[in-house]
Design an enzyme around this catalytic site. Structure first.
Site, PDB file in Angstrom:
ATOM      1  N   ASN A 126       0.267  63.122  62.156  1.00  0.00           N
ATOM      2  CA  ASN A 126       0.821  64.446  61.913  1.00  0.00           C
ATOM      3  C   ASN A 126      -0.382  65.395  61.773  1.00  0.00           C
ATOM      4  O   ASN A 126      -1.053  65.389  60.749  1.00  0.00           O
ATOM      5  CB  ASN A 126       1.650  64.393  60.623  1.00  0.00           C
ATOM      6  CG  ASN A 126       2.237  65.727  60.249  1.00  0.00           C
ATOM      7  OD1 ASN A 126       2.002  66.738  60.921  1.00  0.00           O
ATOM      8  ND2 ASN A 126       3.003  65.743  59.173  1.00  0.00           N
TER       9      ASN A 126
ATOM     10  N   ARG B 133       4.061  63.593  65.285  1.00  0.00           N
ATOM     11  CA  ARG B 133       4.958  64.678  64.888  1.00  0.00           C
ATOM     12  C   ARG B 133       4.506  65.921  65.664  1.00  0.00           C
ATOM     13  O   ARG B 133       3.338  66.317  65.578  1.00  0.00           O
ATOM     14  CB  ARG B 133       4.843  64.928  63.392  1.00  0.00           C
ATOM     15  CG  ARG B 133       5.658  66.108  62.985  1.00  0.00           C
ATOM     16  CD  ARG B 133       5.446  66.465  61.543  1.00  0.00           C
ATOM     17  NE  ARG B 133       6.213  67.647  61.234  1.00  0.00           N
ATOM     18  CZ  ARG B 133       5.772  68.632  60.461  1.00  0.00           C
ATOM     19  NH1 ARG B 133       4.579  68.570  59.924  1.00  0.00           N
ATOM     20  NH2 ARG B 133       6.530  69.667  60.221  1.00  0.00           N
TER      21      ARG B 133
ATOM     22  N   HIS C 215      12.251  70.791  60.323  1.00  0.00           N
ATOM     23  CA  HIS C 215      12.609  69.626  59.491  1.00  0.00           C
ATOM     24  C   HIS C 215      13.622  68.708  60.174  1.00  0.00           C
ATOM     25  O   HIS C 215      14.318  67.928  59.516  1.00  0.00           O
ATOM     26  CB  HIS C 215      13.208  70.053  58.122  1.00  0.00           C
ATOM     27  CG  HIS C 215      12.237  70.731  57.208  1.00  0.00           C
ATOM     28  ND1 HIS C 215      12.578  71.810  56.423  1.00  0.00           N
ATOM     29  CD2 HIS C 215      10.938  70.479  56.937  1.00  0.00           C
ATOM     30  CE1 HIS C 215      11.528  72.196  55.720  1.00  0.00           C
ATOM     31  NE2 HIS C 215      10.510  71.405  56.010  1.00  0.00           N
TER      32      HIS C 215
ATOM     33  N   ARG D   4       6.493  80.884  50.790  1.00  0.00           N
ATOM     34  CA  ARG D   4       7.174  81.741  51.776  1.00  0.00           C
ATOM     35  C   ARG D   4       8.331  82.484  51.123  1.00  0.00           C
ATOM     36  O   ARG D   4       9.053  81.922  50.299  1.00  0.00           O
ATOM     37  CB  ARG D   4       7.716  80.913  52.948  1.00  0.00           C
ATOM     38  CG  ARG D   4       6.648  80.236  53.768  1.00  0.00           C
ATOM     39  CD  ARG D   4       7.250  79.647  55.054  1.00  0.00           C
ATOM     40  NE  ARG D   4       6.317  78.762  55.690  1.00  0.00           N
ATOM     41  CZ  ARG D   4       6.506  77.438  55.839  1.00  0.00           C
ATOM     42  NH1 ARG D   4       7.615  76.872  55.419  1.00  0.00           N
ATOM     43  NH2 ARG D   4       5.586  76.716  56.444  1.00  0.00           N
TER      44      ARG D   4
ATOM     45  N   GLU E  26      10.179  60.696  56.837  1.00  0.00           N
ATOM     46  CA  GLU E  26       9.931  61.164  58.200  1.00  0.00           C
ATOM     47  C   GLU E  26       9.046  60.195  58.977  1.00  0.00           C
ATOM     48  O   GLU E  26       9.244  59.979  60.170  1.00  0.00           O
ATOM     49  CB  GLU E  26       9.309  62.564  58.156  1.00  0.00           C
ATOM     50  CG  GLU E  26      10.309  63.594  57.660  1.00  0.00           C
ATOM     51  CD  GLU E  26       9.673  64.911  57.254  1.00  0.00           C
ATOM     52  OE1 GLU E  26       9.607  65.803  58.100  1.00  0.00           O
ATOM     53  OE2 GLU E  26       9.230  65.026  56.100  1.00  0.00           O
TER      54      GLU E  26
END
Ligand code: ADP
Length: 398
Positions: A10, A89, A178, A239, A384
């Site tokens: 990733n 990923r 996601h 965020r 994941e």
């Protein structure tokens, strides 16, 4: 079944996260995290059986150097010969892929073409793939996309109400993120509840540093809170999530800020951090809120309230609600946020089981509503890496 190993990578622009998983058991044999890539003092940290080892990367402080150091570590552990495939990923596939794919030149070109949709991430993902191809020569590489699972969203969910030519000409639409986590957690939820996923209406809240919710009906994504970029939707660590788009012109006019400066404020200085003026970390926010810190109290309430509003709207997208699922670092651990959200959503038929809510943490799955609730709320840990490893094994024919 095979006892081959899968390497999962990733890559970010200055980091590389890796894991080596046993394909048959799903066990993780090695984790690594390379940081400060492209700076002189880059390094990589390996974690094996809970023990950490830091290795300097200054001789080659980039993604290739990090993957090279990983190969050396695997040789030292006698595992290099067992690596059978590599899963990557990849953040954005735009509309090009709705599933994971075996990587070839055309796939590389398609990922490159999606760079405008993920300008920081896709180039880093490509660097990671090239480094893996060069260092682990001849092994199959598989791309697993964050956006792929949401390709089933209908046009009325993914289209922005702006002139349609921007979608046609630039691909400007909602994509969601996601996706790998949602796919894993949707399957796990159905299994955990003993239900058929093809006959289940779920809203899943993936709550980590980045946070989003998705509506999943009969195993397919119907809508999600993140949009063109991960900025849309919930209050997150740093965020803002949804704001009036006029915030841009307001800040530009009043403070003479550039588009990049405002983008940075909304992505990196907002959310829990901006509201609390303390931290982006949910644990810190909870601790300070418990002591009565006004900013932390407000941040926690805003996070929970926005999430609850989104859950209710996602129930519309799912055509009703059988199960509400919490996952990600916050979803799996914060009984406080789960309790607040269930309280806001009580009118949907969710009744909190206090004891069960307190027990569901540290990686434990569990139902957190009472038996007489008409909707079940459940905590399901995400994984994941395992999902990427499983796709990689399947597409590599292992
Ligand atoms: P990422 O998006 O980086 O993968 P994670 O899924 O690991 O993030 O989630 C990180 C978030 O989970 C942080 O805000 C952290 O404070 C929060 N978290 C972890 N453990 C707890 C806990 N026990 N209580 C509340 N929040 C927690």
């Amino acid at each position: 079944m095979s006892n081959k190993l899968i390497l999962v990578l990733n890559c970010g622009s200055s980091s590389l996260k890796g894991a080596v998983l046993d394909n048959s058991s799903g066990d993780i044999l090695l984790n690594c995290l390379a940081e400060k890539l492209n700076l002189a003092d880059a390094y990589i940290t390996f974690k094996v059986n809970g023990e950490k080892q830091k290795v300097d990367l200054s001789a080659q402080p980039n993604h290739t150097g990090a993957v090279g150091a990983l190969l050396e570590k695997l040789k030292e552990m006698g595992l290099d010969g067992r690596i059978a495939a590599i899963g990557h990923r990849v953040v954005s596939a735009g509309e090009a892929f709705s599933e994971s794919v075996l990587i070839n030149d055309e796939v590389m070109a398609a990922i490159e073409k999606c760079t405008p949709l993920a300008p920081l991430h896709n180039p880093a993902n490509l660097l990671g793939i090239r480094a893996a191809q060069n260092i682990f020569k001849g092994l199959p590489n598989v791309a697993v996309f964050d956006t792929a699972f949401h390709q089933t969203m209908p046009a009325h969910a993914y289209t922005y109400a702006i002139p349609r030519k921007y979608y046609r000409e630039l691909g400007l639409r909602r994509y969601g993120f996601h996706g790998t986590s949602y796919r894993f957690v949707a399957d796990e939820t159905a299994r955990f509840l003993g239900k058929d996923k093809n006959n289940l209406r779920m809203v899943i809240a993936h709550l980590g540093n980045g946070a989003s919710v998705a509506a999943i009906k009969n195993g397919q994504s119907q809508d999600t809170s993140m949009g063109l970029t991960p900025l849309e939707g919930l209050v997150m660590g740093t965020r803002s999530g949804d704001v009036d788009p006029s915030v841009f012109s307001f800040l530009a006019d009043n403070l003479k800020l550039s588009v990049q400066e405002i983008t940075d404020i909304l992505n990196k200085q907002s959310g829990l951090l901006g509201i609390s003026e303390l931290s982006n970390d949910c644990r810190t926010i909870e601790e300070e809120a418990a002591k009565g810190h006004e900013g932390a109290v407000l941040a926690l309430e805003m996070f929970s309230y926005r999430l609850a509003k989104y859950i209710a709207s996602m129930a519309v997208a799912a055509g009703g609600l059988d199960a509400l699922v919490f996952t990600g670092g916050i979803g799996e651990n914060s009984d406080t946020i789960r309790a607040k959200v269930l309280d806001y959503c009580a009118f949907l038929g969710l009744k909190l089981d206090n004891e069960a809510n307190l027990a569901a943490r540290f990686g434990n799955a569990g139902v957190i509503t009472t038996a007489d609730s008409t909707v079940t709320a459940v905590v399901i840990p995400t994984n994941e890496e395992l999902m990427i490893a499983q796709d990689t094994a399947r597409l590599s024919g292992l």
